[in-house]
Design a protein around this motif. Structure first.
Motif, PDB file in Angstrom:
ATOM      1  N   GLN A   1      -6.242   9.332  -5.459  1.00 32.46           N
ATOM      2  CA  GLN A   1      -6.041   7.883  -5.301  1.00 32.46           C
ATOM      3  C   GLN A   1      -5.088   7.598  -4.138  1.00 32.46           C
ATOM      4  N   SER A   2      -4.042   8.424  -3.992  1.00 35.95           N
ATOM      5  CA  SER A   2      -3.104   8.178  -2.888  1.00 35.95           C
ATOM      6  C   SER A   2      -3.827   8.353  -1.553  1.00 35.95           C
ATOM      7  N   LEU A   3      -4.710   9.329  -1.479  1.00 30.83           N
ATOM      8  CA  LEU A   3      -5.473   9.548  -0.237  1.00 30.83           C
ATOM      9  C   LEU A   3      -6.292   8.304   0.120  1.00 30.83           C
ATOM     10  N   ALA A   4      -6.965   7.720  -0.878  1.00 31.65           N
ATOM     11  CA  ALA A   4      -7.785   6.531  -0.608  1.00 31.65           C
ATOM     12  C   ALA A   4      -6.913   5.385  -0.072  1.00 31.65           C
ATOM     13  N   LEU A   5      -5.681   5.270  -0.587  1.00 31.90           N
ATOM     14  CA  LEU A   5      -4.783   4.202  -0.123  1.00 31.90           C
ATOM     15  C   LEU A   5      -4.228   4.502   1.272  1.00 31.90           C
ATOM     16  N   TYR A   6      -3.900   5.778   1.544  1.00 31.89           N
ATOM     17  CA  TYR A   6      -3.436   6.138   2.885  1.00 31.89           C
ATOM     18  C   TYR A   6      -4.553   5.895   3.917  1.00 31.89           C
ATOM     19  N   GLU A   7      -5.809   6.051   3.477  1.00 30.85           N
ATOM     20  CA  GLU A   7      -6.928   5.780   4.392  1.00 30.85           C
ATOM     21  C   GLU A   7      -7.006   4.295   4.744  1.00 30.85           C
ATOM     22  N   ILE A   8      -6.702   3.441   3.771  1.00 34.92           N
ATOM     23  CA  ILE A   8      -6.685   1.999   4.083  1.00 34.92           C
ATOM     24  C   ILE A   8      -5.552   1.717   5.077  1.00 34.92           C
ATOM     25  N   LEU A   9      -4.399   2.376   4.866  1.00 32.32           N
ATOM     26  CA  LEU A   9      -3.281   2.194   5.802  1.00 32.32           C
ATOM     27  C   LEU A   9      -3.656   2.651   7.210  1.00 32.32           C
ATOM     28  N   GLN A  10      -4.438   3.702   7.273  1.00 35.82           N
ATOM     29  CA  GLN A  10      -4.873   4.195   8.587  1.00 35.82           C
ATOM     30  C   GLN A  10      -5.738   3.139   9.286  1.00 35.82           C
ATOM     31  N   GLU A  11      -6.609   2.490   8.500  1.00 33.85           N
ATOM     32  CA  GLU A  11      -7.432   1.412   9.081  1.00 33.85           C
ATOM     33  C   GLU A  11      -6.555   0.267   9.593  1.00 33.85           C
TER      34      GLU A  11
ATOM     35  N   THR B   1      -7.916  -9.238  -5.256  1.00 34.90           N
ATOM     36  CA  THR B   1      -7.267  -9.413  -3.958  1.00 34.90           C
ATOM     37  C   THR B   1      -8.290  -9.827  -2.888  1.00 34.90           C
ATOM     38  N   VAL B   2      -7.796 -10.524  -1.863  1.00 33.03           N
ATOM     39  CA  VAL B   2      -8.704 -10.884  -0.770  1.00 33.03           C
ATOM     40  C   VAL B   2      -8.922  -9.704   0.179  1.00 33.03           C
ATOM     41  N   VAL B   3      -8.140  -8.650   0.024  1.00 32.80           N
ATOM     42  CA  VAL B   3      -8.284  -7.489   0.911  1.00 32.80           C
ATOM     43  C   VAL B   3      -9.401  -6.598   0.366  1.00 32.80           C
ATOM     44  N   GLU B   4     -10.550  -6.654   1.043  1.00 30.81           N
ATOM     45  CA  GLU B   4     -11.744  -6.041   0.477  1.00 30.81           C
ATOM     46  C   GLU B   4     -11.647  -4.538   0.165  1.00 30.81           C
ATOM     47  N   PRO B   5     -11.151  -3.706   1.114  1.00 29.96           N
ATOM     48  CA  PRO B   5     -11.072  -2.277   0.773  1.00 29.96           C
ATOM     49  C   PRO B   5     -10.150  -2.005  -0.420  1.00 29.96           C
ATOM     50  N   LEU B   6      -9.118  -2.814  -0.563  1.00 32.84           N
ATOM     51  CA  LEU B   6      -8.192  -2.637  -1.676  1.00 32.84           C
ATOM     52  C   LEU B   6      -8.860  -3.048  -2.987  1.00 32.84           C
ATOM     53  N   GLN B   7      -9.671  -4.082  -2.905  1.00 34.35           N
ATOM     54  CA  GLN B   7     -10.422  -4.534  -4.070  1.00 34.35           C
ATOM     55  C   GLN B   7     -11.361  -3.423  -4.569  1.00 34.35           C
TER      56      GLN B   7
ATOM     57  N   PHE C   1     -15.144  10.543  -9.024  1.00 32.73           N
ATOM     58  CA  PHE C   1     -13.709  10.314  -9.231  1.00 32.73           C
ATOM     59  C   PHE C   1     -13.047  10.417  -7.863  1.00 32.73           C
ATOM     60  N   SER C   2     -12.014   9.575  -7.603  1.00 30.72           N
ATOM     61  CA  SER C   2     -11.395   9.599  -6.267  1.00 30.72           C
ATOM     62  C   SER C   2     -10.801  10.958  -5.910  1.00 30.72           C
ATOM     63  N   GLY C   3     -10.386  11.707  -6.931  1.00 27.66           N
ATOM     64  CA  GLY C   3      -9.769  13.001  -6.634  1.00 27.66           C
ATOM     65  C   GLY C   3     -10.746  14.158  -6.707  1.00 27.66           C
ATOM     66  N   CYS C   4     -12.063  13.869  -6.656  1.00 25.78           N
ATOM     67  CA  CYS C   4     -13.055  14.933  -6.806  1.00 25.78           C
ATOM     68  C   CYS C   4     -13.018  15.883  -5.610  1.00 25.78           C
ATOM     69  N   PRO C   5     -12.708  17.168  -5.841  1.00 22.10           N
ATOM     70  CA  PRO C   5     -12.592  18.102  -4.721  1.00 22.10           C
ATOM     71  C   PRO C   5     -13.961  18.504  -4.164  1.00 22.10           C
ATOM     72  N   ALA C   6     -15.048  18.153  -4.872  1.00 18.18           N
ATOM     73  CA  ALA C   6     -16.374  18.551  -4.407  1.00 18.18           C
ATOM     74  C   ALA C   6     -16.900  17.616  -3.315  1.00 18.18           C
ATOM     75  N   LEU C   7     -16.195  16.483  -3.092  1.00 18.50           N
ATOM     76  CA  LEU C   7     -16.683  15.482  -2.142  1.00 18.50           C
ATOM     77  C   LEU C   7     -16.955  16.014  -0.746  1.00 18.50           C
ATOM     78  N   LYS C   8     -15.950  16.696  -0.180  1.00 21.04           N
ATOM     79  CA  LYS C   8     -16.083  17.201   1.189  1.00 21.04           C
ATOM     80  C   LYS C   8     -17.215  18.226   1.259  1.00 21.04           C
TER      81      LYS C   8
ATOM     82  N   LEU D   1       0.823  -1.209   0.000  1.00 24.60           N
ATOM     83  CA  LEU D   1       0.000   0.000   0.000  1.00 24.60           C
ATOM     84  C   LEU D   1       0.861   1.265   0.000  1.00 24.60           C
ATOM     85  N   TYR D   2       1.956   1.229   0.771  1.00 27.25           N
ATOM     86  CA  TYR D   2       2.863   2.385   0.799  1.00 27.25           C
ATOM     87  C   TYR D   2       3.521   2.610  -0.560  1.00 27.25           C
ATOM     88  N   ARG D   3       3.922   1.525  -1.220  1.00 31.23           N
ATOM     89  CA  ARG D   3       4.516   1.676  -2.559  1.00 31.23           C
ATOM     90  C   ARG D   3       3.556   2.393  -3.480  1.00 31.23           C
ATOM     91  N   MET D   4       2.315   1.891  -3.503  1.00 29.81           N
ATOM     92  CA  MET D   4       1.331   2.439  -4.435  1.00 29.81           C
ATOM     93  C   MET D   4       0.987   3.874  -4.084  1.00 29.81           C
TER      94      MET D   4
END
Lengths: 254, 147
Positions: A55-65, A120-126, B35-42, A15-18
């Motif tokens: 996209q990086s934010l969504a992955l960092y959120e999984i790392l936070q979980e 992947t078996v990791v649901e949030p990543l899927q 889109f994951s980067g949509c700034p309107a989300l928040k 996850l960190y790589r991506m």
């Protein structure tokens, strides 16, 4: 199957790589904002930057979980040696030919990685892999269009070919093995960097040859180290710039 | 209403994926990003909260999740009409797989001609592409198809 410590460590590293690749390349792409060779390209690189950072934010959120710090802390308070990104993404934007070739190499890698992670078996990543796949389609389409177009004149073809030759070893660095390849594969978390590299080489070489370029051999030396925190001289200055405002007042409420 | 396209409601846009409410004035709303980067989300999360508080809910939770994946088929007929009213060509319907060639003959929202070309897949917001109509000589934007 039950995950043991090594599975979890492997998943976090993946996850960190991506996420780190996307954050750093997103930042580099944003450096074209206002400077693109034509208005449409200016907007294209800015839009791709926005997608990548989202996209990086969504992955960092999984790392936070998984128990890591919150996304802002992770993105803005680590030093270069704590980043798992590859060398390709941290290089300065250079000339437009280099930025386009990097974009072509990286986004085909990203699209194929998501394709693999859909299972992947990791649901949030899927879930995020399915989402990103649709977004990246527009990125690879953009890269393919330009590389095809630029093969048309001798000067442009030569410039792209030079960029391909010069960035190839860094592109191979995207697939540097993790210490947990075996665990990731056996737990069906991820099919592994070697499998991804083979798929990627098949895709990009087929395209490059069809456009009229040559591609270096897969046996070329890879610019590795990034995944283990060994970076080029270019990453730390990028981080210093990216975190400049955050560092003024890390506790500020935005 | 969508903050970037004020003629369409977020329900017609298809991004409201779960709702729940209880008698003791609690409400839960789940949104999915276009889109994951949509700034309107928040901003949308905040707007949903404000609306629900304004109609009397006391405890409101709004969450963004990738659990249900948004795709452009989720835009309602009313939503498609609203996009067109805003001057945006609605995305073509798809069966789960999108070939990006569909972008090249997007019908013009102004004159309905299909004699159009795509200028660039990246428009003023992440969800829009830019086109040119060779029939009425107008530039227009389209809502990008997403699977």
């Amino acid at each position: 199957m039950e995950f043991n410590d090594k599975h979890v460590m492997g998943l976090k590293d993946l996850l960190y790589r991506m996420a780190d690749d996307l954050l750093i390349l997103g930042h580099r792409n944003s450096e074209w904002t206002g400077l693109g060779p034509i208005l449409e390209e200016d907007i294209a690189f800015s839009s791709m930057a926005q997608d990548k950072i989202g996209q990086s934010l969504a992955l960092y959120e999984i790392l936070q979980e998984l128990g890591e710090s919150d996304p802002d802390t992770v993105a803005f308070t680590r030093n270069a040696e704590q980043f798992h990104s590859c060398h390709l993404v941290e290089m300065p934007i250079g000339e437009y030919d280099f930025s386009l070739v990097r974009h072509f190499f990286f986004d085909h890698q990203s699209a194929l990685r998501m394709e693999m992670l859909v299972d992947t078996v990791v649901e949030p990543l899927q879930m995020v892999a399915r989402k990103f796949k649709g977004e990246i389609k527009y990125h690879t389409m953009h890269a393919d269009t330009w590389l095809k177009q630029l093969a048309a004149t001798e000067e442009s073809r030569l410039r792209i070919q030079t960029a391909i030759n010069e960035s190839f070893s860094m592109a191979l660095g995207m697939f540097e093995s993790s210490d947990y390849e075996k665990e990731l594969i056996e737990a069906n978390i991820f099919g592994g960097e070697d499998e991804l590299k083979a798929k990627w080489y098949e895709t990009v070489s087929e395209k490059l040859m069809a456009f009229g370029y040559t591609i270096p051999s897969l046996d070329s030396e890879a610019s590795n180290g990034g995944r283990k925190g060994q970076h080029t001289e270019y990453l730390q200055p990028l981080l210093d710039e990216m975190t400049e405002v955050f560092s003024i007042d890390p506790a500020a409420d935005w | 209403m969508d903050p970037e396209i004020p003629t369409i409601s977020i329900v017609d846009l298809g991004i409201v994926t779960k709702i729940a409410s209880s008698e003791d004035k609690q409400a839960y709303v789940q949104l999915t990003p276009t889109f994951s980067g949509c700034p309107a989300l928040k901003i949308m999360e905040e707007m949903v909260k404000e609306k629900l508080v304004a109609v009397g809910y006391e405890e409101v939770e709004v969450e963004t999740s990738f659990e249900t994946q948004w795709n452009t088929n989720l835009i309602s007929e009313k939503g498609r009409a609203a996009l067109k009213q805003h001057g945006l060509a609605p995305p073509p319907k798809h069966d789960g797989y999108i070939e990006l060639d569909v972008l090249s003959d997007t019908p013009c929202p102004l004159c309905n001609s299909r004699n159009t070309t795509m200028q660039t897949p990246f428009g003023p917001t992440l969800c829009r592409s830019m086109h040119y109509c060779k029939n009425c000589s107008n530039a227009f934007e389209a809502f990008k198809p997403v699977s």
